[in-house]
Motif scaffolding. Structure first.
Motif, short mmCIF file in Angstrom:
data_model
loop_
_atom_site.label_atom_id
_atom_site.label_comp_id
_atom_site.label_asym_id
_atom_site.label_seq_id
_atom_site.Cartn_x
_atom_site.Cartn_y
_atom_site.Cartn_z
N ARG A 4 -7.42 -7.47 2.14
CA ARG A 4 -6.11 -7.26 1.54
C ARG A 4 -5.66 -8.52 0.83
O ARG A 4 -6.12 -9.63 1.14
N ASP A 53 3.05 -0.03 -5.55
CA ASP A 53 4.24 0.31 -4.77
C ASP A 53 5.18 -0.90 -4.66
O ASP A 53 4.80 -1.93 -4.10
N ARG A 56 5.70 -2.72 -1.27
CA ARG A 56 4.59 -3.40 -0.61
C ARG A 56 4.63 -4.90 -0.87
O ARG A 56 5.05 -5.35 -1.94
N VAL A 59 -1.70 -5.50 -0.46
CA VAL A 59 -2.47 -4.29 -0.76
C VAL A 59 -3.89 -4.49 -0.25
O VAL A 59 -4.39 -5.61 -0.15
N SER A 60 -4.54 -3.38 0.07
CA SER A 60 -5.91 -3.42 0.58
C SER A 60 -6.86 -2.95 -0.51
O SER A 60 -6.46 -2.39 -1.54
N ASP A 62 -8.92 -0.46 -0.17
CA ASP A 62 -8.85 1.00 -0.20
C ASP A 62 -7.69 1.49 -1.06
O ASP A 62 -7.83 2.47 -1.81
N TYR A 63 -6.56 0.79 -0.97
CA TYR A 63 -5.39 1.19 -1.77
C TYR A 63 -5.68 1.00 -3.26
O TYR A 63 -5.41 1.89 -4.08
N SER A 66 -8.34 3.39 -4.64
CA SER A 66 -7.79 4.75 -4.77
C SER A 66 -6.97 4.87 -6.06
O SER A 66 -7.07 5.89 -6.77
#
Length: 397
Positions: A4, A53, A56, A59-60, A62-63, A66
């Motif tokens: 992240r 977002d 937030r 962030v990772s 995966d985020y 995606s």
């Protein structure tokens, strides 16, 4: 992937709405972070193609993957490049991409394998650029034959093989001699362009980018975000138009450090804020300060009090005096102690600094009191001096 990265708030003159400013978040790069993934995400965020977002702070992978995957699937594609290849290369952006720039054009990269690296950026509609362009006709003739970075490495290897043959046999063919000469010229070019940017390349970048265009820039084996500011927005015609987005997390707490002008091949010209005005902080102008120094100043501004600094300095001085005392004890085993040392039997108060430490603290306070926050910074620097000796830092550009 359990990775992240932190986010930073900036304002951005969005070209989609006539340059009106909007607030958005960008991804910051940690030490040895994935510059290719972060640069791609930040270009898409600045263009409004994806949205991070606003609630937030981190962030990772995966985020982010995606967001990119959804964008690619939903975006109309008219390219012959494979979407599957682009998506398959996405996980490797965490460790880096295999990019092979050509020395003749700021937009030329040679495709490797199935072209997944280039396909990822092209399918996202993000231009890959570089400024590693030959300077003169002599170099252009040679590097035009060589072509790319990978091919240049091959020329160097061939030259080494030919030199080994000459050393072993004592003679060499004309072809072998030509390989040695080409290798020496290629090595000279690479050594003289270690920043992977030339004056010719810098001019070519400025010409090739449209005003308000955002691209990914390859330089120093690193990908960053490059923006061309419209000339009409500059008050001075000599002002730089190319700016690189500052994403190092060392500047994450510096809202005024947003862009770095790309105006010189070898040296930095400081930083500017979201309005492209020279940056400054509450502690003064940050231009010329290291990332470590900026982060240290941010720590002080965020509440590092004098009491904490005093304790750190006292601990350091106590440690130094303990070391000196231990050395003295080791020596005293071999000689008769003096009468003054026999009389000295009063231990220091537990938890308090020795007299020398207390005196040094007061002297330090008096010496730096006139400089305001600078005094606190100096005390903190002294208190952390020994600790930093074993600490390795790395600023990722």
């Amino acid at each position: 992937m359990n990775l992240r990265w932190s986010l930073k708030d900036i304002t951005w003159p969005d070209p989609r709405v006539g340059g009106l400013r909007r607030e958005l978040k960008i991804v910051c790069q940690s030490e040895n972070g994935p510059c290719s993934l972060i640069s791609l995400v930040n270009v898409l965020a600045l263009r409004g193609s994806i949205f991070l977002d606003p609630s937030r702070h981190h962030v990772s992978y995966d985020y982010l993957s995606s967001l990119i995957g959804d964008f690619l699937i939903e975006r109309p594609q008219d390219s012959k490049l494979s979407l599957a290849s682009a998506l398959s290369i996405l996980p490797t952006t965490v460790e880096g991409l295999n990019l092979n720039p050509s020395f003749l054009s700021p937009s030329a990269f040679q495709q490797e394998g199935d072209g997944g690296e280039l396909a990822l950026f092209e399918l996202c509609g993000v231009r890959l650029t570089h400024g590693w362009v030959v300077e003169n006709e002599e170099d252009r003739e040679l590097m035009g034959r060589v072509g790319t970075w990978d091919a240049a490495q091959g020329v160097l290897v061939e030259g080494q093989v030919a030199e080994a043959e000459l050393e072993k046999e004592g003679r060499i063919t004309d072809e072998g001699l030509k390989k040695i000469e080409d290798a020496n010229r290629v090595r000279t070019f690479l050594d003289s362009t270690r920043t992977q940017l030339t004056p010719t390349g810098l001019k070519a970048l400025s010409v090739s980018l449209e005003p308000q265009e955002v691209v990914a820039l390859f330089r120093n084996s690193h990908l960053s975000v490059l923006y061309k500011r419209p000339a009409a927005e500059s008050e001075d015609p000599e002002d730089p138009l190319l700016f690189s987005l500052v994403t190092d997390e060392s500047f994450g707490s510096e809202p005024e450090v947003v862009w770095e002008p790309l105006a010189d091949v070898h040296t930095s010209t400081g930083f500017v804020n979201s309005d492209f005005i020279t940056s400054s902080t509450a502690g003064g102008d940050i231009a010329g300060l290291s990332a470590e120094e900026v982060g240290r100043r941010a720590d002080i501004e965020n509440g590092a009090g004098e009491q904490d600094l005093d304790q750190q300095l006292a601990k350091q001085l106590q440690s130094e005096e303990d070391a000196q005392a231990a050395a003295s004890l080791a020596t005293s085993d071999r000689r008769q102690p003096s009468s003054s040392s026999r009389r000295s039997g009063i231990p220091p108060t537990p938890g308090s600094p020795p007299a020398g430490a207390r005196q040094s603290i007061e002297q330090g306070r008096g010496q730096f009191a006139a400089s305001g926050s600078g005094g606190a910074e100096e005390l903190k620097r002294l208190g952390e001096k020994e600790k930093k000796k074993d600490k390795k830092g790395c600023l990722v550009m």
